[in-house]
Design a protein around this motif. Structure first.
Motif, PDB file in Angstrom:
ATOM      1  N   GLU A   1       0.852  -1.179   0.000  1.00 31.27           N
ATOM      2  CA  GLU A   1       0.000   0.000   0.000  1.00 31.27           C
ATOM      3  C   GLU A   1       0.891   1.233   0.000  1.00 31.27           C
ATOM      4  OE1 GLU A   1      -3.572   1.827   2.779  1.00 31.27           O
ATOM      5  OE2 GLU A   1      -2.728  -0.116   3.226  1.00 31.27           O
TER       6      GLU A   1
ATOM      7  N   TYR B   1      -2.333   6.624  -2.666  1.00 32.21           N
ATOM      8  CA  TYR B   1      -3.755   6.335  -2.847  1.00 32.21           C
ATOM      9  C   TYR B   1      -3.962   4.982  -3.519  1.00 32.21           C
ATOM     10  CZ  TYR B   1      -4.251  11.285  -1.870  1.00 32.21           C
ATOM     11  OH  TYR B   1      -4.201  12.518  -1.275  1.00 32.21           O
ATOM     12  N   ARG B   2      -2.982   4.076  -3.372  1.00 36.64           N
ATOM     13  CA  ARG B   2      -3.056   2.798  -4.074  1.00 36.64           C
ATOM     14  C   ARG B   2      -2.824   1.624  -3.137  1.00 36.64           C
ATOM     15  NH1 ARG B   2      -1.073   6.845  -6.995  1.00 36.64           N
ATOM     16  NH2 ARG B   2      -1.658   6.998  -9.179  1.00 36.64           N
ATOM     17  N   LYS B   3      -3.579   0.566  -3.371  1.00 39.01           N
ATOM     18  CA  LYS B   3      -3.382  -0.701  -2.671  1.00 39.01           C
ATOM     19  C   LYS B   3      -3.170  -1.770  -3.714  1.00 39.01           C
ATOM     20  CE  LYS B   3      -6.279   0.613   1.190  1.00 39.01           C
ATOM     21  NZ  LYS B   3      -7.512   0.391   1.918  1.00 39.01           N
ATOM     22  N   MET B   4      -2.316  -2.742  -3.415  1.00 37.27           N
ATOM     23  CA  MET B   4      -2.034  -3.815  -4.369  1.00 37.27           C
ATOM     24  C   MET B   4      -2.360  -5.161  -3.752  1.00 37.27           C
ATOM     25  SD  MET B   4       1.458  -2.396  -6.054  1.00 37.27           S
ATOM     26  CE  MET B   4       2.160  -1.961  -4.490  1.00 37.27           C
TER      27      MET B   4
ATOM     28  N   ARG C   1      -3.794  -3.498  -8.834  1.00 42.40           N
ATOM     29  CA  ARG C   1      -3.502  -2.212  -8.186  1.00 42.40           C
ATOM     30  C   ARG C   1      -4.780  -1.381  -8.201  1.00 42.40           C
ATOM     31  NH1 ARG C   1       0.628   1.785 -10.950  1.00 42.40           N
ATOM     32  NH2 ARG C   1       0.204   3.617  -9.703  1.00 42.40           N
TER      33      ARG C   1
ATOM     34  N   LEU D   1      -6.842   1.866  -7.658  1.00 42.09           N
ATOM     35  CA  LEU D   1      -6.572   3.303  -7.673  1.00 42.09           C
ATOM     36  C   LEU D   1      -7.708   4.019  -6.967  1.00 42.09           C
ATOM     37  CD1 LEU D   1      -5.525   3.545 -11.414  1.00 42.09           C
ATOM     38  CD2 LEU D   1      -4.052   3.183  -9.445  1.00 42.09           C
ATOM     39  N   ASN D   2      -7.394   4.719  -5.912  1.00 44.62           N
ATOM     40  CA  ASN D   2      -8.380   5.510  -5.193  1.00 44.62           C
ATOM     41  C   ASN D   2      -8.207   6.970  -5.585  1.00 44.62           C
ATOM     42  OD1 ASN D   2      -9.236   3.234  -3.754  1.00 44.62           O
ATOM     43  ND2 ASN D   2      -7.643   3.517  -2.244  1.00 44.62           N
TER      44      ASN D   2
ATOM     45  N   SER E   1      -9.801   8.749  -7.750  1.00 40.42           N
ATOM     46  CA  SER E   1      -9.845   9.020  -9.185  1.00 40.42           C
ATOM     47  C   SER E   1     -10.683  10.262  -9.449  1.00 40.42           C
ATOM     48  CB  SER E   1     -10.397   7.822  -9.949  1.00 40.42           C
ATOM     49  OG  SER E   1     -11.674   7.488  -9.459  1.00 40.42           O
TER      50      SER E   1
ATOM     51  N   ALA F   1      -8.841   0.204 -11.541  1.00 44.10           N
ATOM     52  CA  ALA F   1      -7.775  -0.714 -11.137  1.00 44.10           C
ATOM     53  C   ALA F   1      -6.939  -1.066 -12.355  1.00 44.10           C
ATOM     54  CB  ALA F   1      -8.366  -1.986 -10.532  1.00 44.10           C
TER      55      ALA F   1
END
Length: 103
Positions: A26, A29-32, A46, A48-49, A51, A87
């Motif tokens: 993490e 603004y991204r979590k994988m 991935r 993407l928050n 946006s 994502a």
């Protein structure tokens, strides 16, 4: 195996990641998350928050990234543009496998 760039729904992303079970990292603004497209094809999803806009810029970037094929670049195999949920789906490389290409 060559994978074609594919568009997925957010419901597909949830299935691919097994409801976001295996978090890889993490940042910003991204979590994988690790996911599976099939029995033998593993991917990194991935999320993407934050946006913004109508998503046109995101879709254009996906199109460009999907055409890049280089030994030192992790391959983009899919994406999600489902409303405000976005994502990117990359080919999964096991631990340290990218290092042998870089160093």
């Amino acid at each position: 195996m060559a994978l074609k760039l594919t568009r997925y729904s957010y419901a597909d992303i949830k299935k691919i990641t097994n409801q976001f079970q295996d978090k890889l990292g993490e940042g910003g603004y991204r979590k994988m998350y690790k996911g599976k497209l099939s029995k033998e094809v593993y991917v990194v999803v991935r999320i993407l928050n934050n946006s913004k806009g109508n998503g046109e810029e995101f879709i254009n970037e996906v199109g460009t990234m999907g055409r890049i094929h280089h030994a030192n670049v992790v391959r983009l195999v899919g994406f999600c543009a489902d409303g405000f949920r976005q994502a990117l789906i990359y080919k999964f490389l096991p631990n340290e496998s990218l290092e042998k290409f870089i160093f």
